[in-house]
Motif scaffolding. Structure first.
Motif, PDB file in Angstrom:
ATOM      1  N   GLU A 577       0.825  -1.207   0.000  1.00 52.58           N
ATOM      2  CA  GLU A 577       0.000   0.000   0.000  1.00 52.58           C
ATOM      3  C   GLU A 577       0.860   1.258   0.000  1.00 52.58           C
ATOM      4  O   GLU A 577       0.562   2.231  -0.702  1.00 52.58           O
ATOM      5  N   TRP A 578       1.926   1.221   0.791  1.00 55.70           N
ATOM      6  CA  TRP A 578       2.820   2.385   0.861  1.00 55.70           C
ATOM      7  C   TRP A 578       3.498   2.633  -0.490  1.00 55.70           C
ATOM      8  O   TRP A 578       3.568   3.770  -0.965  1.00 55.70           O
ATOM      9  N   SER A 579       3.993   1.572  -1.106  1.00 60.33           N
ATOM     10  CA  SER A 579       4.680   1.713  -2.387  1.00 60.33           C
ATOM     11  C   SER A 579       3.719   2.174  -3.479  1.00 60.33           C
ATOM     12  O   SER A 579       4.077   3.007  -4.332  1.00 60.33           O
ATOM     13  N   ALA A 580       2.495   1.653  -3.456  1.00 64.67           N
ATOM     14  CA  ALA A 580       1.492   2.090  -4.434  1.00 64.67           C
ATOM     15  C   ALA A 580       1.146   3.559  -4.235  1.00 64.67           C
ATOM     16  O   ALA A 580       0.940   4.304  -5.205  1.00 64.67           O
ATOM     17  N   ALA A 581       1.092   3.989  -2.957  1.00 63.92           N
ATOM     18  CA  ALA A 581       0.793   5.396  -2.664  1.00 63.92           C
ATOM     19  C   ALA A 581       1.922   6.304  -3.125  1.00 63.92           C
ATOM     20  O   ALA A 581       1.689   7.438  -3.556  1.00 63.92           O
ATOM     21  N   LEU A 582       3.168   5.815  -3.054  1.00 67.79           N
ATOM     22  CA  LEU A 582       4.301   6.578  -3.563  1.00 67.79           C
ATOM     23  C   LEU A 582       4.168   6.769  -5.069  1.00 67.79           C
ATOM     24  O   LEU A 582       4.316   7.891  -5.589  1.00 67.79           O
ATOM     25  N   ALA A 583       3.881   5.668  -5.777  1.00 64.60           N
ATOM     26  CA  ALA A 583       3.725   5.756  -7.230  1.00 64.60           C
ATOM     27  C   ALA A 583       2.559   6.666  -7.605  1.00 64.60           C
ATOM     28  O   ALA A 583       2.634   7.438  -8.568  1.00 64.60           O
ATOM     29  N   ASP A 584       1.475   6.600  -6.835  1.00 60.57           N
ATOM     30  CA  ASP A 584       0.304   7.447  -7.082  1.00 60.57           C
ATOM     31  C   ASP A 584       0.675   8.923  -6.944  1.00 60.57           C
ATOM     32  O   ASP A 584       0.322   9.754  -7.789  1.00 60.57           O
ATOM     33  N   GLN A 585       1.400   9.254  -5.878  1.00 60.25           N
ATOM     34  CA  GLN A 585       1.773  10.650  -5.656  1.00 60.25           C
ATOM     35  C   GLN A 585       2.710  11.147  -6.754  1.00 60.25           C
ATOM     36  O   GLN A 585       2.566  12.264  -7.248  1.00 60.25           O
ATOM     37  N   VAL A 586       3.659  10.306  -7.149  1.00 66.13           N
ATOM     38  CA  VAL A 586       4.590  10.697  -8.208  1.00 66.13           C
ATOM     39  C   VAL A 586       3.855  10.901  -9.526  1.00 66.13           C
ATOM     40  O   VAL A 586       4.176  11.809 -10.312  1.00 66.13           O
ATOM     41  N   SER A 587       2.834  10.082  -9.771  1.00 70.42           N
ATOM     42  CA  SER A 587       2.080  10.191 -11.035  1.00 70.42           C
ATOM     43  C   SER A 587       1.382  11.536 -11.184  1.00 70.42           C
ATOM     44  O   SER A 587       1.074  11.968 -12.296  1.00 70.42           O
ATOM     45  N   ARG A 588       1.140  12.216 -10.076  1.00 66.09           N
ATOM     46  CA  ARG A 588       0.468  13.523 -10.122  1.00 66.09           C
ATOM     47  C   ARG A 588       1.371  14.608 -10.684  1.00 66.09           C
ATOM     48  O   ARG A 588       0.911  15.709 -10.981  1.00 66.09           O
ATOM     49  N   THR A 589       2.660  14.285 -10.814  1.00 71.34           N
ATOM     50  CA  THR A 589       3.598  15.230 -11.440  1.00 71.34           C
ATOM     51  C   THR A 589       3.930  14.810 -12.870  1.00 71.34           C
ATOM     52  O   THR A 589       4.834  15.393 -13.484  1.00 71.34           O
ATOM     53  N   ALA A 590       3.230  13.818 -13.390  1.00 69.70           N
ATOM     54  CA  ALA A 590       3.543  13.246 -14.703  1.00 69.70           C
ATOM     55  C   ALA A 590       3.596  14.330 -15.780  1.00 69.70           C
ATOM     56  O   ALA A 590       2.698  15.170 -15.881  1.00 69.70           O
ATOM     57  N   GLY A 591       4.666  14.296 -16.574  1.00 72.49           N
ATOM     58  CA  GLY A 591       4.806  15.222 -17.687  1.00 72.49           C
ATOM     59  C   GLY A 591       5.381  16.569 -17.311  1.00 72.49           C
ATOM     60  O   GLY A 591       5.734  17.363 -18.198  1.00 72.49           O
ATOM     61  N   ALA A 592       5.498  16.858 -16.008  1.00 73.22           N
ATOM     62  CA  ALA A 592       5.993  18.170 -15.596  1.00 73.22           C
ATOM     63  C   ALA A 592       7.516  18.234 -15.627  1.00 73.22           C
ATOM     64  O   ALA A 592       8.096  19.229 -16.063  1.00 73.22           O
ATOM     65  N   ALA A 593       8.184  17.190 -15.136  1.00 74.68           N
ATOM     66  CA  ALA A 593       9.645  17.170 -15.082  1.00 74.68           C
ATOM     67  C   ALA A 593      10.204  16.324 -16.225  1.00 74.68           C
ATOM     68  O   ALA A 593       9.608  15.307 -16.606  1.00 74.68           O
ATOM     69  N   LYS A 594      11.354  16.750 -16.756  1.00 72.25           N
ATOM     70  CA  LYS A 594      11.973  15.978 -17.823  1.00 72.25           C
ATOM     71  C   LYS A 594      12.475  14.633 -17.307  1.00 72.25           C
ATOM     72  O   LYS A 594      12.359  13.616 -17.990  1.00 72.25           O
ATOM     73  N   ARG A 595      13.058  14.612 -16.106  1.00 77.88           N
ATOM     74  CA  ARG A 595      13.508  13.385 -15.487  1.00 77.88           C
ATOM     75  C   ARG A 595      13.146  13.404 -14.009  1.00 77.88           C
ATOM     76  O   ARG A 595      13.213  14.441 -13.342  1.00 77.88           O
ATOM     77  N   THR A 596      12.754  12.239 -13.475  1.00 75.63           N
ATOM     78  CA  THR A 596      12.429  12.113 -12.055  1.00 75.63           C
ATOM     79  C   THR A 596      13.307  11.030 -11.437  1.00 75.63           C
ATOM     80  O   THR A 596      13.463   9.940 -12.011  1.00 75.63           O
ATOM     81  N   PHE A 597      13.871  11.346 -10.281  1.00 71.74           N
ATOM     82  CA  PHE A 597      14.748  10.417  -9.575  1.00 71.74           C
ATOM     83  C   PHE A 597      14.224  10.193  -8.165  1.00 71.74           C
ATOM     84  O   PHE A 597      13.780  11.135  -7.498  1.00 71.74           O
TER      85      PHE A 597
END
Length: 702
Positions: A577-597
């Protein structure tokens, strides 16, 4: 024990036993409310003495009153303070020893509660080792109350409007007590919700408990004619209430309001039942053992916490950390100190003629002077109350929110881009780590950072991690005209990495915008057990996403804790659940940054604030990846982020050997500030290796 009520001594014994057991073994979980029992007893006894003195002599001698308080409180407290501060210099590392010296100053002037509230100390969820003098907060509250209370009594009895001259003194005093109870309860209710951390230490939020005892003293004559059956019923009902509070009270559900009502009212019932004639069936509180424990309760309270904080680590090193005899030996040591202190310091001084006036000498304070002193004292206390809620410095603000990140370690197969595995800079770090892992003694010139120092982090990084959202100008490292932008999101782990990240993304053609917040992991979950923190974190994450979308950075860097905090319902999310929530939160920035680390945190190890001492060895602070679940969390998060095309940078080679051993230092630098946060000195040393890792993953490309 002249004119000593045995049931009150029993209450003291019950209270101090609960406090000590709770601190040593965590049982009973509500044992900390024993302090509330002490508050009611104190208010009853002290106010009773003042009222009787006024009824007998027509006045209250402030000189005699404060002389008695000094003889009763100061000698034993002074001995504990001196011994604790001295022992800390030998048993703690320099940073902690310095903190204890500061704590000692505040405790000596009876302002420890304001000090701990202002520095963000959370009694229930401490993020590190406690101060051995933290328990002096309750003593400070009592003495602050009594700095004002006798003066208020004099003002009420001497100064009254003409229309109120027919009102009996008892009624006026009852009105005073009632007014304090109502005002303090209102403050407690508000501050428990608005500022729960500081509310615990607040004089204003605790004064009602002492005033409840005072009300009993003022109305004592109304309880003298109670029939015996009523006394027995009230006493046992009160004892049941206190016992229930020991079992059910915790820090997550409104403390001091409304939870403190139960032990406070329970104590009041027991005291009321014993006015005039003690309940004969209350054998639990009226026996030789409780008589003696009650008598030494003050000394035992003073000594138990320094012994717990300072002696337990020494005993654990000698007997073994998992040896149950460690805490038993520490308890016996505390009892020995307490008994010695009682018989050789506390009682001899209390019974001495020190500060006792010679017959025939009178010291009286004029009524007008008493009024002026009262107003001044109340103004000072009011300022302190406001300070505990709103007057935090930037250091305290950061401290309040900085208890979130516990990482949990692993073997790093399949965790993304390896941190410069074959690069020369990483080889240099590996050599330092391997050498430290073999060390049998601490380096003579070991650099230990003070994480709260103003310059511990670059720029305004420390302040930018607090709950207040600051503008880009204040929270950007590098030239505002730099053509490339990096954004740092996450929690306190992200902040801890800033010394290295600033050298990579905060200079030259790069600028680094910091949006991360202490105790607020960048995951799509509402975390925490306090509504105000939950709401502020949720709002912060929305602002972080908005800022990333506004800036459209070249690089977005995220660093989070591994610890899975409870959510709003009190449940702890699973790894999935925690890992899925991390991916969910990161997806809300999709397309904004050229690269995400995603930058992994270091593995968790023993807390260097506790394990690093003048008498410890490096092995005492070393950890192993296999002792934690860092592996499971790292793999789960890497897998969840793969779909978001996020590059995961492994931090393990920066902190641990290839065999999974994680020393506390490298070269002459301590690696961590605590159990999990990288230290500024070590993070600065890591900068070249971190540059290699980002370069290998394409994070510094043109």
């Amino acid at each position: 024990m002249r004119n000593q009520r045995r049931d009150i001594q029993g209450l003291r014994a019950l209270a101090v036993t609960a406090v000590v057991l709770s601190h040593f073994w965590g049982w009973p979980r509500g044992g900390f409310v024993g302090v509330d029992v002490f508050f009611v007893i104190s208010g009853f006894l002290i106010t009773g003495h003042l009222v009787r003195e006024h009824a007998t002599t027509g006045r209250i001698s402030f000189v005699d009153f404060y002389a008695k308080r000094i003889r009763r409180i100061a000698p034993a407290a002074a001995v504990v303070l001196i011994v604790t501060v001295g022992a800390s210099a030998f048993l703690l590392n320099p940073n902690r020893a310095s903190d204890v010296r500061g704590d000692g100053v505040w405790a000596a002037v009876f302002l420890a509660n304001w000090h701990f509230a202002q520095t963000g100390t959370d009694y229930f969820t401490a993020d590190g080792p406690s101060s051995p003098l933290q328990h002096f907060w309750s003593l400070a509250i009592e003495e602050q109350f009594y700095a004002v209370w006798p003066l208020l009594i004099v003002v009420v009895l001497r100064h009254r409007p003409a229309r109120s001259r027919i009102v009996r003194p008892t009624a006026r005093l009852a009105g005073l007590c009632g007014g304090v109870i109502v005002l303090s309860l209102c403050w407690a209710a508000w501050s428990t919700h608005a500022a729960p951390t500081s509310a615990y230490f607040s004089t204003g939020a605790r004064a009602w408990e002492l005033a409840v005892g005072a009300m009993l003293a003022v109305g004592a004559r109304y309880f003298q004619q109670l029939p015996q059956w009523a006394r027995e019923a009230l006493a046992w009902a009160g004892l049941a209430g206190i016992t229930a509070a020991y079992v059910i009270a915790d820090g997550a559900h409104g403390f001091p309001f409304p939870t403190a009502l139960l032990p406070t009212l329970g104590t009041a019932l027991v005291i009321a039942a014993g006015v005039g004639s003690e309940p004969r069936s209350l054998f639990v509180l009226r026996n030789p053992l409780t008589d003696y424990v009650g008598r030494v309760s003050y000394s035992l309270y003073l000594w138990h916490f320094p012994v717990l904080v300072l002696a337990v680590p020494v005993l654990a090193a000698a007997l073994g950390r998992s040896n149950p005899l460690v805490l038993i030996a520490a308890l016996l040591l505390a009892v020995g100190f307490a008994v010695s202190s009682f018989h050789f310091v506390e009682e001899p001084v209390r019974r001495s003629r020190w500060l006792v006036r010679r017959p025939g000498r009178r010291h009286r304070i004029p009524a007008n002077t008493a009024v002026a002193i009262t107003v001044s004292a109340m103004a000072v206390l009011s300022s302190g109350a406001a300070l505990t809620v709103d007057g935090r410095s930037s250091r305290a603000s950061a401290s309040e929110f900085a208890n979130s990140a516990t990482a949990e370690p692993h073997d790093t197969a399949d965790t993304g881009a390896r941190a410069g595995r074959d690069e020369s800079e990483q080889d240099a770090i590996t050599a330092l780590v391997e050498e430290a892992n073999k060390a049998t003694a601490w380096p003579d010139d070991l650099a230990v950072n003070d994480p709260d120092a103003p310059d511990a982090l670059p720029g305004a990084a420390g302040v930018c991690g607090s709950a207040e959202w600051l503008d880009a100008e204040e929270c950007t490292i590098g030239s505002p005209d730099a053509p490339k932008t990096a954004v740092l999101a996450g929690d306190s782990i992200a902040q801890a990495y800033t010394p290295a990240l600033a050298t990579l993304f905060g200079t030259g053609e790069w600028k680094l915008r910091m949006v991360s917040m202490y105790a607020c992991p960048f995951v799509a979950l509402e975390l925490g057990d306090q509504p105000n923190r939950i709401d502020s974190c949720a709002e912060r994450k929305k602002l972080e996403v908005q800022e990333v979308k506004r800036l459209k950075p070249d690089v977005l860097i995220i660093a989070n804790t591994y610890i899975r905090n409870v959510d709003r319902s009190g449940e702890r999310p699973s790894v999935g659940e925690w890992s899925a929530a991390l991916a969910d939160q990161v997806s809300r920035t999709a397309g904004a940054a050229k690269r995400t680390f995603y930058l992994l945190p270091p593995p968790q190890t023993p807390d260097v604030r506790e394990c690093y001492t003048p008498i410890s060895k490096p092995k005492d602070c070393a950890g192993r990846v296999s002792d934690t679940d860092w592996k499971a969390m790292a793999r789960a998060q890497t897998a969840a982020l793969r779909a978001q095309k996020v590059s995961v940078i492994d931090s393990l080679p920066w902190f641990c050997t290839s065999g999974g051993s994680c020393p506390a230092f490298g070269g002459t630098a301590m690696m961590r500030n605590d159990s999990w946060h990288p230290s500024p000195t070590w993070t600065t040393i890591l900068a070249p290796a971190m540059r290699e890792a980002f370069a290998a993953a394409g994070g510094l490309g043109g």
